[in-house]
Design a protein around this motif. Structure first.
Motif, PDB file in Angstrom:
ATOM      1  N   HIS A  90     -20.217 -16.583  20.834  1.00 21.36           N
ATOM      2  CA  HIS A  90     -19.497 -17.842  21.006  1.00 21.36           C
ATOM      3  C   HIS A  90     -18.018 -17.505  21.188  1.00 21.36           C
ATOM      4  O   HIS A  90     -17.352 -17.027  20.259  1.00 21.36           O
ATOM      5  CB  HIS A  90     -19.724 -18.749  19.797  1.00 21.36           C
ATOM      6  N   LEU A  91     -17.517 -17.740  22.393  1.00 22.37           N
ATOM      7  CA  LEU A  91     -16.189 -17.285  22.805  1.00 22.37           C
ATOM      8  C   LEU A  91     -15.287 -18.472  23.124  1.00 22.37           C
ATOM      9  O   LEU A  91     -15.744 -19.605  23.305  1.00 22.37           O
ATOM     10  CB  LEU A  91     -16.321 -16.366  24.016  1.00 22.37           C
ATOM     11  N   LYS A  92     -13.985 -18.193  23.214  1.00 17.66           N
ATOM     12  CA  LYS A  92     -13.013 -19.241  23.496  1.00 17.66           C
ATOM     13  C   LYS A  92     -13.039 -19.606  24.986  1.00 17.66           C
ATOM     14  O   LYS A  92     -13.203 -18.739  25.839  1.00 17.66           O
ATOM     15  CB  LYS A  92     -11.609 -18.774  23.104  1.00 17.66           C
ATOM     16  N   PRO A  93     -12.841 -20.897  25.312  1.00 15.18           N
ATOM     17  CA  PRO A  93     -12.835 -21.304  26.713  1.00 15.18           C
ATOM     18  C   PRO A  93     -11.502 -21.072  27.416  1.00 15.18           C
ATOM     19  O   PRO A  93     -11.410 -21.204  28.634  1.00 15.18           O
ATOM     20  CB  PRO A  93     -13.152 -22.801  26.640  1.00 15.18           C
ATOM     21  N   HIS A  94     -10.469 -20.745  26.654  1.00 16.69           N
ATOM     22  CA  HIS A  94      -9.151 -20.466  27.260  1.00 16.69           C
ATOM     23  C   HIS A  94      -8.349 -19.584  26.304  1.00 16.69           C
ATOM     24  O   HIS A  94      -8.714 -19.413  25.132  1.00 16.69           O
ATOM     25  CB  HIS A  94      -8.403 -21.769  27.571  1.00 16.69           C
ATOM     26  N   PRO A  95      -7.249 -18.988  26.775  1.00 13.61           N
ATOM     27  CA  PRO A  95      -6.443 -18.125  25.901  1.00 13.61           C
ATOM     28  C   PRO A  95      -5.925 -18.897  24.686  1.00 13.61           C
ATOM     29  O   PRO A  95      -5.515 -20.057  24.798  1.00 13.61           O
ATOM     30  CB  PRO A  95      -5.279 -17.698  26.812  1.00 13.61           C
ATOM     31  N   THR A  96      -5.929 -18.245  23.539  1.00 15.84           N
ATOM     32  CA  THR A  96      -5.403 -18.843  22.314  1.00 15.84           C
ATOM     33  C   THR A  96      -5.168 -17.752  21.277  1.00 15.84           C
ATOM     34  O   THR A  96      -5.753 -16.669  21.365  1.00 15.84           O
ATOM     35  CB  THR A  96      -6.377 -19.920  21.778  1.00 15.84           C
ATOM     36  N   PHE A  97      -4.313 -18.022  20.315  1.00 21.45           N
ATOM     37  CA  PHE A  97      -4.004 -17.078  19.234  1.00 21.45           C
ATOM     38  C   PHE A  97      -3.726 -15.665  19.785  1.00 21.45           C
ATOM     39  O   PHE A  97      -4.097 -14.669  19.179  1.00 21.45           O
ATOM     40  CB  PHE A  97      -5.135 -17.044  18.205  1.00 21.45           C
ATOM     41  N   VAL A  98      -3.099 -15.600  20.911  1.00 16.30           N
ATOM     42  CA  VAL A  98      -2.722 -14.374  21.626  1.00 16.30           C
ATOM     43  C   VAL A  98      -3.943 -13.574  22.075  1.00 16.30           C
ATOM     44  O   VAL A  98      -4.184 -13.403  23.263  1.00 16.30           O
ATOM     45  CB  VAL A  98      -1.761 -13.484  20.803  1.00 16.30           C
ATOM     46  N   SER A 116     -21.378 -17.773  25.554  1.00 15.54           N
ATOM     47  CA  SER A 116     -21.129 -19.203  25.724  1.00 15.54           C
ATOM     48  C   SER A 116     -19.722 -19.532  25.257  1.00 15.54           C
ATOM     49  O   SER A 116     -19.105 -18.781  24.498  1.00 15.54           O
ATOM     50  CB  SER A 116     -22.158 -20.024  24.944  1.00 15.54           C
ATOM     51  N   GLU A 117     -19.219 -20.655  25.739  1.00 13.21           N
ATOM     52  CA  GLU A 117     -17.892 -21.131  25.343  1.00 13.21           C
ATOM     53  C   GLU A 117     -17.971 -22.631  25.104  1.00 13.21           C
ATOM     54  O   GLU A 117     -18.823 -23.313  25.680  1.00 13.21           O
ATOM     55  CB  GLU A 117     -16.857 -20.812  26.434  1.00 13.21           C
ATOM     56  N   ASP A 118     -17.104 -23.127  24.247  1.00 11.75           N
ATOM     57  CA  ASP A 118     -17.088 -24.560  23.950  1.00 11.75           C
ATOM     58  C   ASP A 118     -15.684 -24.903  23.459  1.00 11.75           C
ATOM     59  O   ASP A 118     -15.065 -24.119  22.727  1.00 11.75           O
ATOM     60  CB  ASP A 118     -18.125 -24.907  22.872  1.00 11.75           C
ATOM     61  N   TYR A 119     -15.194 -26.079  23.853  1.00 16.68           N
ATOM     62  CA  TYR A 119     -13.842 -26.472  23.455  1.00 16.68           C
ATOM     63  C   TYR A 119     -13.724 -26.755  21.958  1.00 16.68           C
ATOM     64  O   TYR A 119     -12.610 -26.862  21.440  1.00 16.68           O
ATOM     65  CB  TYR A 119     -13.357 -27.668  24.288  1.00 16.68           C
ATOM     66  N   PHE A 120     -14.840 -26.857  21.267  1.00 17.57           N
ATOM     67  CA  PHE A 120     -14.735 -26.961  19.807  1.00 17.57           C
ATOM     68  C   PHE A 120     -14.058 -25.730  19.224  1.00 17.57           C
ATOM     69  O   PHE A 120     -13.305 -25.822  18.253  1.00 17.57           O
ATOM     70  CB  PHE A 120     -16.116 -27.136  19.173  1.00 17.57           C
ATOM     71  N   TRP A 121     -14.321 -24.553  19.802  1.00 20.23           N
ATOM     72  CA  TRP A 121     -13.780 -23.311  19.251  1.00 20.23           C
ATOM     73  C   TRP A 121     -12.263 -23.213  19.407  1.00 20.23           C
ATOM     74  O   TRP A 121     -11.631 -22.389  18.753  1.00 20.23           O
ATOM     75  CB  TRP A 121     -14.456 -22.099  19.890  1.00 20.23           C
ATOM     76  N   THR A 122     -11.661 -24.042  20.279  1.00 23.14           N
ATOM     77  CA  THR A 122     -10.195 -24.059  20.402  1.00 23.14           C
ATOM     78  C   THR A 122      -9.616 -25.388  19.902  1.00 23.14           C
ATOM     79  O   THR A 122      -8.464 -25.695  20.171  1.00 23.14           O
ATOM     80  CB  THR A 122      -9.761 -23.821  21.861  1.00 23.14           C
TER      81      THR A 122
END
Length: 409
Positions: A255-263, A305-311
């Motif tokens: 389960h991965l981030k859908p966009h860059p975050t936390f560097v 997979s990616e989901d905006y919940f993770w960001t």
């Protein structure tokens, strides 16, 4: 499996940046402005973008929350809703986890990450991710060699598998210490450390239960809530490769981030960047490992997979039903890193001795948290351990020198 929708215990206050002398205050007033200014230095954005980034850096220490402009990404309306409770408040007075997640989302709006045009899809932290991977190359090659040896030995039975799993879990834990939002990729290679010497720094160590579960049970699938790219992601993927190639389990979900975050947080593209980086080396063992990762993906045994919940800024007990239902299909959920740990606990001031089972009872599956401590949140510790640490290392909660491997059945 029956589970509670929320923690069983009353929720304590959230961490905020106005707590004088706290690591939270230091992060909001110093670390985050430095990160925004570093985006300016390390990219070739327009003067207008750079001016907005500098404005963000200037406002963070004592200024008021800046509102996101509509960049027409699918999560904008969600963020517009999240922000309703915090308009006209200072950054330092808002719950810290909200502040951090919003800060990184705001950087993407400012740098036009989602806009069609020159800057679309430009990862503002890419140079640090690339440098972090390059800095860890020697350690990566050593780990590849060791992994291949463990796979050769995996035919020797459960004991050999448990030994390999235990060590790979330690790598997956300590790989977090090269997290780029805390350590600079340009300050030398921080991935070179002796796993065994770190054992005394693991405050809760449920590794034996995890290796027992994976080698002697009917677990068919393991899910990872992934944390950082770079050496840590390599460590995670090595653990994945061992689980799949030794046929201990059938399938892994990342389960991965859908966009860059936390560097340095990992996205699907960072997995492919890691594979391509190893394929481009002249080391046959590294190339062979990267090819196995490719095969796992193409065969469907490794699912990304990616989901905006993770960001999002939501606590894990607020995860949407479709994610909970998906996680209910796994035999073990591996929660990686400090930020994900904070979300497990809602980033709140729990007593350090609180039973983690009474908080994380909302998950529909067994879970293990692999986390090096980099924030003032922790639970599940023995009182004498907390007392000894407070005396021997005043910064034990935030310096990344201490870790936990905490299992919740």
């Amino acid at each position: 499996m029956n589970y509670s929708p929320v923690p069983k215990l009353p929720l304590p206050p959230a961490l905020v940046g106005s707590e004088v002398g706290s690591f939270t205050e230091y992060t909001v007033t110093q670390r985050m402005p430095a990160i925004a200014r570093r985006v300016v230095v390390e990219n070739d954005f327009s003067p207008e973008i750079n001016a907005r980034l500098e404005g963000l850096a200037t406002e963070l220490p004592r200024g008021y929350l800046l509102l996101i402009e509509n960049d027409y990404n699918v999560d904008f309306s969600a963020w517009d809703t999240y922000l309703q409770s915090y308009k006209n408040q200072r950054w330092i007075d808002i719950p810290w986890f909200f502040v951090e997640t919003y800060f990184y989302r705001l950087i993407l709006e400012i740098t036009q990450y989602f806009h069609p045009g020159r800057w679309q899809g430009v990862d503002p932290f890419q140079i640090q991710k690339s440098q972090g991977l390059e800095a860890a190359l020697d350690s990566i090659l050593l780990l590849c060699e060791q992994l291949n040896q463990w796979l050769n030995d995996s035919q020797n039975g459960a004991k050999a598998n448990q030994t390999a799993l235990t060590t790979l879990l330690y790598f997956a834990l300590w790989g977090n210490r090269v997290d780029l939002s805390l350590w600079s990729a340009f300050e030398g290679d921080r991935s070179k450390f002796d796993i065994q010497s770190q054992l005394a720094h693991i405050l809760v160590n449920d590794t034996a239960q995890i290796s027992e579960l994976l080698t002697n049970s009917q677990v068919q699938r393991v899910d990872f809530i992934v944390d950082n790219a770079g050496f840590e992601l390599v460590c995670d993927l090595c653990l994945v490769d061992f689980l799949l190639n030794s046929n201990l389990i059938n399938q892994v979900y990342l389960h991965l981030k859908p966009h860059p975050t936390f560097v340095s947080d990992a996205m699907i593209k960072d997995v492919y960047d890691t594979i391509n980086y190893l394929l481009a080396t002249s080391n046959q063992q590294a190339i062979s490992l990267a090819q196995r990762w490719e095969n796992h993906i193409s065969s469907g045994r490794l699912v990304m997979s990616e989901d905006y919940f993770w960001t999002s800024p939501l606590a894990f007990w607020e995860m949407p039903r479709h994610i909970k239902d998906e996680l209910a299909n796994t035999g073990l959920l591996v929660v990686k890193g400090d930020a994900n740990y904070r979300r497990l606990l809602g980033d709140r001031h729990w007593n350090y001795t609180t039973n983690i089972d009474d908080i994380v009872c909302y998950l529909p599956t067994p879970m293990v948290a692999l986390r090096t401590l980099k924030s003032e949140v922790a639970v599940g510790l023995k009182p004498d351990v907390v007392e000894a640490l407070t005396k021997s290392d005043p910064h034990w909660l935030t310096n990344g020198q201490w870790g936990v491997i905490q299992f919740v059945a």
